[in-house]
Write an enzyme that holds these catalytic residues in place. Structure first.
Site, PDB file in Angstrom:
ATOM      1  N   GLY A   1       0.784  -1.230   0.000  1.00 29.74           N
ATOM      2  CA  GLY A   1       0.000   0.000   0.000  1.00 29.74           C
ATOM      3  C   GLY A   1       0.816   1.278   0.000  1.00 29.74           C
ATOM      4  O   GLY A   1       0.337   2.323   0.436  1.00 29.74           O
TER       5      GLY A   1
ATOM      6  N   ASN B   1       1.542   3.042  -2.567  1.00 33.25           N
ATOM      7  CA  ASN B   1       0.857   3.999  -3.453  1.00 33.25           C
ATOM      8  C   ASN B   1      -0.403   4.560  -2.795  1.00 33.25           C
ATOM      9  O   ASN B   1      -0.733   5.735  -2.977  1.00 33.25           O
ATOM     10  CB  ASN B   1       0.523   3.345  -4.796  1.00 33.25           C
ATOM     11  CG  ASN B   1       1.726   3.309  -5.713  1.00 33.25           C
ATOM     12  OD1 ASN B   1       2.103   4.322  -6.290  1.00 33.25           O
ATOM     13  ND2 ASN B   1       2.374   2.161  -5.807  1.00 33.25           N
TER      14      ASN B   1
ATOM     15  N   MET C   1      -4.191  -6.883  -7.061  1.00 34.77           N
ATOM     16  CA  MET C   1      -3.699  -7.920  -7.956  1.00 34.77           C
ATOM     17  C   MET C   1      -4.809  -8.891  -8.366  1.00 34.77           C
ATOM     18  O   MET C   1      -4.710 -10.107  -8.177  1.00 34.77           O
ATOM     19  CB  MET C   1      -2.538  -8.658  -7.290  1.00 34.77           C
ATOM     20  CG  MET C   1      -1.395  -7.738  -6.921  1.00 34.77           C
ATOM     21  SD  MET C   1      -0.903  -6.612  -8.247  1.00 34.77           S
ATOM     22  CE  MET C   1       0.694  -7.284  -8.627  1.00 34.77           C
ATOM     23  N   ARG C   2      -5.852  -8.319  -8.953  1.00 32.36           N
ATOM     24  CA  ARG C   2      -7.020  -9.114  -9.310  1.00 32.36           C
ATOM     25  C   ARG C   2      -7.702  -8.424 -10.488  1.00 32.36           C
ATOM     26  O   ARG C   2      -7.749  -7.191 -10.528  1.00 32.36           O
ATOM     27  CB  ARG C   2      -7.954  -9.101  -8.089  1.00 32.36           C
ATOM     28  CG  ARG C   2      -9.043 -10.105  -8.070  1.00 32.36           C
ATOM     29  CD  ARG C   2      -9.673 -10.139  -6.690  1.00 32.36           C
ATOM     30  NE  ARG C   2      -8.834 -10.867  -5.731  1.00 32.36           N
ATOM     31  CZ  ARG C   2      -8.756 -12.190  -5.664  1.00 32.36           C
ATOM     32  NH1 ARG C   2      -9.478 -12.945  -6.458  1.00 32.36           N
ATOM     33  NH2 ARG C   2      -7.956 -12.765  -4.791  1.00 32.36           N
ATOM     34  N   LEU C   3      -8.196  -9.222 -11.440  1.00 35.38           N
ATOM     35  CA  LEU C   3      -8.894  -8.606 -12.582  1.00 35.38           C
ATOM     36  C   LEU C   3     -10.252  -8.077 -12.131  1.00 35.38           C
ATOM     37  O   LEU C   3     -10.949  -8.725 -11.357  1.00 35.38           O
ATOM     38  CB  LEU C   3      -9.121  -9.645 -13.682  1.00 35.38           C
ATOM     39  CG  LEU C   3      -7.954  -9.974 -14.600  1.00 35.38           C
ATOM     40  CD1 LEU C   3      -8.388 -10.999 -15.640  1.00 35.38           C
ATOM     41  CD2 LEU C   3      -7.437  -8.717 -15.297  1.00 35.38           C
ATOM     42  N   ILE C   4     -10.614  -6.904 -12.630  1.00 35.55           N
ATOM     43  CA  ILE C   4     -11.937  -6.334 -12.341  1.00 35.55           C
ATOM     44  C   ILE C   4     -12.937  -6.995 -13.302  1.00 35.55           C
ATOM     45  O   ILE C   4     -12.687  -7.101 -14.505  1.00 35.55           O
ATOM     46  CB  ILE C   4     -11.917  -4.802 -12.555  1.00 35.55           C
ATOM     47  CG1 ILE C   4     -10.923  -4.126 -11.588  1.00 35.55           C
ATOM     48  CG2 ILE C   4     -13.306  -4.201 -12.426  1.00 35.55           C
ATOM     49  CD1 ILE C   4     -11.329  -4.071 -10.142  1.00 35.55           C
TER      50      ILE C   4
ATOM     51  N   ASN D   1      -5.772   2.368 -13.142  1.00 27.18           N
ATOM     52  CA  ASN D   1      -4.761   1.446 -12.599  1.00 27.18           C
ATOM     53  C   ASN D   1      -3.366   2.016 -12.838  1.00 27.18           C
ATOM     54  O   ASN D   1      -3.144   2.759 -13.801  1.00 27.18           O
ATOM     55  CB  ASN D   1      -4.881   0.087 -13.301  1.00 27.18           C
ATOM     56  CG  ASN D   1      -3.923  -0.945 -12.740  1.00 27.18           C
ATOM     57  OD1 ASN D   1      -3.733  -1.035 -11.523  1.00 27.18           O
ATOM     58  ND2 ASN D   1      -3.297  -1.717 -13.604  1.00 27.18           N
TER      59      ASN D   1
ATOM     60  N   HIS E   1       0.637   0.592 -13.282  1.00 26.28           N
ATOM     61  CA  HIS E   1       1.381  -0.644 -13.538  1.00 26.28           C
ATOM     62  C   HIS E   1       2.863  -0.303 -13.735  1.00 26.28           C
ATOM     63  O   HIS E   1       3.193   0.643 -14.451  1.00 26.28           O
ATOM     64  CB  HIS E   1       0.820  -1.349 -14.780  1.00 26.28           C
ATOM     65  CG  HIS E   1       1.487  -2.658 -15.032  1.00 26.28           C
ATOM     66  ND1 HIS E   1       1.187  -3.792 -14.312  1.00 26.28           N
ATOM     67  CD2 HIS E   1       2.462  -3.014 -15.897  1.00 26.28           C
ATOM     68  CE1 HIS E   1       1.949  -4.785 -14.719  1.00 26.28           C
ATOM     69  NE2 HIS E   1       2.734  -4.343 -15.682  1.00 26.28           N
TER      70      HIS E   1
END
Ligand code: GAR
Length: 201
Positions: A12, A14, A90-93, A107, A109
């Site tokens: 966390g 960021n 770290m999970r697809l929306i 997002n 990256h």
């Protein structure tokens, strides 16, 4: 003031940079909720310390992604959240949130997308032997680290760099670049809304 929810899964740093930028007046936004998919993530401690409400959930406790995203959506709607800011989530929306927050999910990256999507982008860049990598901020779509790019910044890779030194350079950049880009985006969006109002009047 733009109401946001930050989504994170880990350290966390960021999230912290966003909170700090708000506190110092560099980012006109309010973090109304931290959404976290890991019960023991350090980011939850950071939220507690800053007095920010959290929604921490265990994906496995739900029958499907749609089921936990429906619950997240209900929380977001209660708080009238405008933007979802992913910061190491770290999970697809899935479609449940994508449809409700169309063009309102952002997002960050740690690579120059489309290069090195997915996990361990910094290690991927180092192993590929590239001379530069960087950071990308983009709108989220259904893909993994895809979606329209908002802004990118480059970082030089030196021959002496290890994963630790390169990660340190990238994170240092992220912590300045994410709040500044969000500020620009929210400012433009609110100006656009003002223009819209004026042309109707
Ligand atoms: C950040 O470097 C972010 O760019 C990356 O996870 C890290 C989270 O660090 N995100 C991705 O790789 C997304 N695919 P933090 O928890 O200290 O903010």
């Amino acid at each position: 003031m733009t109401s946001i929810a930050v989504f994170a899964s880990g350290n966390g740093s960021n999230f912290q940079a966003i909170i700090d930028a708000i506190q110092s007046g560099d980012l006109a936004a309010e973090v109304k909720l931290l959404v976290c998919d890991k019960q023991d993530a350090f980011v939850l401690k950071r939220a507690k310390q800053s007095g920010i409400d959290t929604f921490a959930f265990q994906p496995k406790a739900y029958a499907s992604k749609a089921a936990f995203e429906r619950q997240i959506a209900a929380e977001l709607e209660k708080l009238k959240i405008e933007y979802l800011v992913l910061a190491g989530y770290m999970r697809l929306i899935g479609p449940t949130l994508l449809e409700r927050f169309s063009n309102k999910i952002i997002n960050i990256h740690p690579s120059l997308l489309p290069a090195f999507p997915g996990i361990d982008a910094i290690g991927q860049a180092l192993r590929a032997g590239v001379e530069e990598t960087g950071v990308t901020i983009h709108f989220v779509d259904e893909g993994m680290d895809t979606g329209p790019i908002i802004a990118q910044k480059r970082v030089k890779v030196c021959s002496k760099d290890t994963e630790e030194t390169l990660a340190a350079k990238i994170h240092e950049l992220e912590h300045r670049f994410y709040p500044a880009t969000l500020q620009q985006l929210f400012h433009q969006a609110s100006e656009g809304a003002e223009h819209g109002k004026k042309s109707v009047n």
